[in-house]
Design an enzyme around this catalytic site. Structure first.
Site, PDB file in Angstrom:
ATOM      1  N   ASP A   1       0.815  -1.212   0.000  1.00 40.89           N
ATOM      2  CA  ASP A   1       0.000   0.000   0.000  1.00 40.89           C
ATOM      3  C   ASP A   1       0.849   1.262   0.000  1.00 40.89           C
ATOM      4  O   ASP A   1       0.460   2.285  -0.571  1.00 40.89           O
ATOM      5  CB  ASP A   1      -0.930   0.006   1.216  1.00 40.89           C
TER       6      ASP A   1
ATOM      7  N   CYS B   1       1.026  -8.169   4.855  1.00 43.14           N
ATOM      8  CA  CYS B   1       0.575  -6.792   4.621  1.00 43.14           C
ATOM      9  C   CYS B   1      -0.912  -6.659   4.348  1.00 43.14           C
ATOM     10  O   CYS B   1      -1.630  -7.635   4.201  1.00 43.14           O
ATOM     11  CB  CYS B   1       1.428  -6.157   3.524  1.00 43.14           C
ATOM     12  N   ASP B   2      -1.301  -5.421   4.185  1.00 46.22           N
ATOM     13  CA  ASP B   2      -2.641  -4.894   4.369  1.00 46.22           C
ATOM     14  C   ASP B   2      -3.794  -5.747   3.851  1.00 46.22           C
ATOM     15  O   ASP B   2      -4.543  -6.323   4.620  1.00 46.22           O
ATOM     16  CB  ASP B   2      -2.717  -3.516   3.703  1.00 46.22           C
ATOM     17  N   LYS B   3      -3.966  -5.821   2.535  1.00 49.42           N
ATOM     18  CA  LYS B   3      -5.145  -6.489   1.992  1.00 49.42           C
ATOM     19  C   LYS B   3      -4.923  -7.986   1.805  1.00 49.42           C
ATOM     20  O   LYS B   3      -5.877  -8.741   1.639  1.00 49.42           O
ATOM     21  CB  LYS B   3      -5.533  -5.885   0.629  1.00 49.42           C
TER      22      LYS B   3
ATOM     23  N   CYS C   1       5.448  -2.523   7.919  1.00 47.78           N
ATOM     24  CA  CYS C   1       5.887  -1.226   8.468  1.00 47.78           C
ATOM     25  C   CYS C   1       5.622  -1.124   9.965  1.00 47.78           C
ATOM     26  O   CYS C   1       4.555  -1.490  10.454  1.00 47.78           O
ATOM     27  CB  CYS C   1       5.218  -0.089   7.716  1.00 47.78           C
TER      28      CYS C   1
ATOM     29  N   GLU D   1      -6.702   4.763   0.007  1.00 47.55           N
ATOM     30  CA  GLU D   1      -6.244   5.386   1.248  1.00 47.55           C
ATOM     31  C   GLU D   1      -5.759   6.806   0.958  1.00 47.55           C
ATOM     32  O   GLU D   1      -5.199   7.075  -0.099  1.00 47.55           O
ATOM     33  CB  GLU D   1      -5.109   4.580   1.873  1.00 47.55           C
TER      34      GLU D   1
ATOM     35  N   SER E   1      -5.012   5.340   5.815  1.00 49.97           N
ATOM     36  CA  SER E   1      -3.995   4.401   6.262  1.00 49.97           C
ATOM     37  C   SER E   1      -4.002   4.339   7.778  1.00 49.97           C
ATOM     38  O   SER E   1      -4.384   5.291   8.460  1.00 49.97           O
ATOM     39  CB  SER E   1      -2.622   4.859   5.777  1.00 49.97           C
TER      40      SER E   1
END
Length: 554
Positions: free
Chosen positions: A80, A121-123, A193, A444, A470
């Protein structure tokens, strides 16, 4: 022991299938064992995923130690941070559905007996958990772990510091050399992150739900502990297959409520609302915005991790991790102790031995940072179906705001205006047509929020969008406004100069325009045309608004 994989490998009629497996180098002994699919999202374009081959090898070693046969395949994955602020971000949330579908396809085609999901990570994480719940075959999740924080001039920093440094440079607060130095220092190596952003929030919540092993949410990516957890994960999936324990045995309503409580206590990312609702939908569990609001009201904020505070996930791990947070919450009966987890222990058994080692990171529940949780659900004339704000990263003197609407139909338009100094104190920046359907893809807005913060406007300007933020966002930033503009929500007819009121104490966000005028504007409104092609066109036709979790409803 019944094995699903016998459908593709056992009996005279499956001789051709076995021949193909043997072309892979598999022996009859390996084929006689449970076949464990290893869904790995390794690639070379996500810092959180670059080391996942090593994690996968450790998982496979564990599978073999326990008497199973691992077979690895891959999924796509988007960073992202790299996709932020341009067209690429439109593909991030939509990739969640593709990932879930691709794992379903592989699991059904090969009739795996069990699955191990590997992501950071995110998705990608929620996409994998959606597939896990949908398929309901024995499964376990392991992440690649959090990145260590960077160091700059004696303090810990992370990616959000770089985004904010861009705004600081544009405001003349730092030099180009300082910006470059922060850029070089912020991300020191592999992992998701370092702050409590979406990726790490989701990693933490896999542990809270109980579909990953203790330590998975916080053990650093570069630690030997992470490799040991990976090996134990491989061993445990074989045991889950033998015992017939499936995801929906674990991912029940109580598990999701506990995950929300942990999310609120940590002040996690607002994106988790989208993801938990989507995962719950696949698990057959009803989860609504009201559940988040109710739990947030009674769950104290126990930690302030970046961007809300100076600490990072490595500090949370050192302080005792997810189980220590859950133990604190259990003192007020906010955790369901009798739930089973993939460790084959109950939550109560796991938290019994948990200890808080750093009270500066995890506060006692009697002395919280906030008496309530870190996320708040707002409703009002601008967001009849709801909107979301991360209040753990907001000081209480900003709980009331009234300002003048400055309306933009895309993130790019808004960022350009901010960078050119056209946004002033007291403005309510409206960014619309960025929702799941309207973006499409619900981008985001970290670039916009970080530039505002870097320019020193985050205390004086509100940012309101039907898109999302985010986990690195801080300030008066309200997202997930529903219904979104593309579905004819009130945000579609806000005009420059309208007044917007945000009152967090009453949990309202209102467009201060007479209802009759709003209705008259909506009668004249029509959806702006976008030239969509390919996957985004298909996605925009199927996806629903944020208050549902941006899911597909057939």
């Amino acid at each position: 022991m019944y094995l699903r994989s016998d459908l593709v490998k056992s009996g005279i009629e499956r001789a051709p299938h076995r021949a193909l497996f043997k072309a892979l180098g598999l022996t009859d002994e390996e084929l006689s064992r449970p076949l464990i699919g290893i869904a790995n999202s390794w690639n070379e374009v996500i810092p959180g995923h670059k080391h996942l081959r090593e994690i996968a090898e450790a998982v496979k070693a564990g599978v073999r130690l326990a008497g199973g046969t691992p077979l690895e395949f891959n999924t796509i994955g988007i960073c992202d941070g790299i996709a932020m602020g341009h067209e690429g971000m439109k593909y991030s949330l939509p990739s969640r559905e593709l990932i879930a579908d691709s794992i379903e396809i592989m699991a059904k085609a090969y009739q795996f007996d069990g699955l191990v999901m590997i992501s950071s990570c995110d998705k990608i994480i929620p996409g994998m958990l959606m597939a896990m719940a949908r398929l309901n075959i024995p499964s376990i999740f392991i992440s690649g772990g959090p990145m260590l924080a960077g160091r700059y001039r004696g303090r810990d920093i992370d990616l959000h510091d770089v985004f904010e440094a861009v705004g600081a440079y544009n405001a003349g607060k730092i030099s180009l050399d300082e910006l470059k130095a922060i850029e070089e220092a912020a991300c020191p190596g592999v992992g998701s992150c370092a702050g409590m952003f979406t990726a790490n929030t989701m990693n933490v919540l896999t542990e809270a739900i109980g579909i990953s092993l203790p330590g998975n949410g916080t053990a650093p990516a570069v630690s030997a502990e992470r490799i040991r957890i990976a090996k134990k994960t491989g061993m445990m999936i074989v045991e889950l297959v033998k015992r017939g324990i499936r995801p929906r045995d674990i991912m029940n309503r109580e598990a999701f409520l506990d995950a929300i409580a942990v999310d609120m206590a940590l002040g996690g990312s607002t994106n988790t609302i989208l993801h938990l609702m989507a995962i719950a939908h696949e698990a057959g569990v009803n989860l609504t915005l009201d559940d988040f609001d109710e739990i947030s009201e009674k769950t104290p904020t126990l930690a302030k991790l970046s961007p809300a505070g100076p600490y990072h996930v490595q500090d949370l791990h050192e302080a005792g991790g997810v189980l220590a947070i859950m133990k604190e919450l259990s003192k007020r009966n906010l955790i369901h102790r009798d739930r089973i987890t993939v460790s084959l222990k109950t939550v109560g058994e796991l938290i019994e031995s948990a200890t808080v080692f750093r009270r500066d990171v995890i506060r006692p529940i009697e002395e919280p940072w906030l008496s309530r949780g870190g996320i708040m659900i707002l409703k009002g004339s601008l967001a009849p179906k709801g909107a979301v704000i991360k209040i753990s990263a907001l000081s209480e003197d900003l709980y009331f705001f009234e300002g003048v609407a400055r309306v933009f139909n895309s993130e790019e338009e808004a960022v350009k205006a901010i960078m050119n100094g056209k946004i002033e104190k007291g403005d309510a920046v409206i960014i619309r047509y960025e929702g799941p359907k309207g973006g499409p893809g619900m981008r985001e807005m970290l670039t916009a929020t970080a530039v505002l913060a870097g320019m020193g406007l985050d205390r004086d300007v509100a940012l309101i969008t039907d898109g999302r933020f985010s986990g690195a966002t801080r300030g008066l930033c309200i997202g997930h406004v529903s219904p979104e503009a593309a579905e004819g929500g009130p945000i579609a007819v806000v005009e420059d100069g309208d007044r917007i009121r945000i009152d967090l104490r009453s949990k309202r966000i209102d467009l201060l325009v007479e209802q009759e005028i709003i209705e008259e504007r909506l009668k004249k409104w029509s959806l702006p045309r976008k030239d969509l092609k390919g996957y985004l066109l298909r996605y925009s036709k199927q996806v629903t608004s944020a208050y549902t979790g941006a899911i597909f409803i057939s």
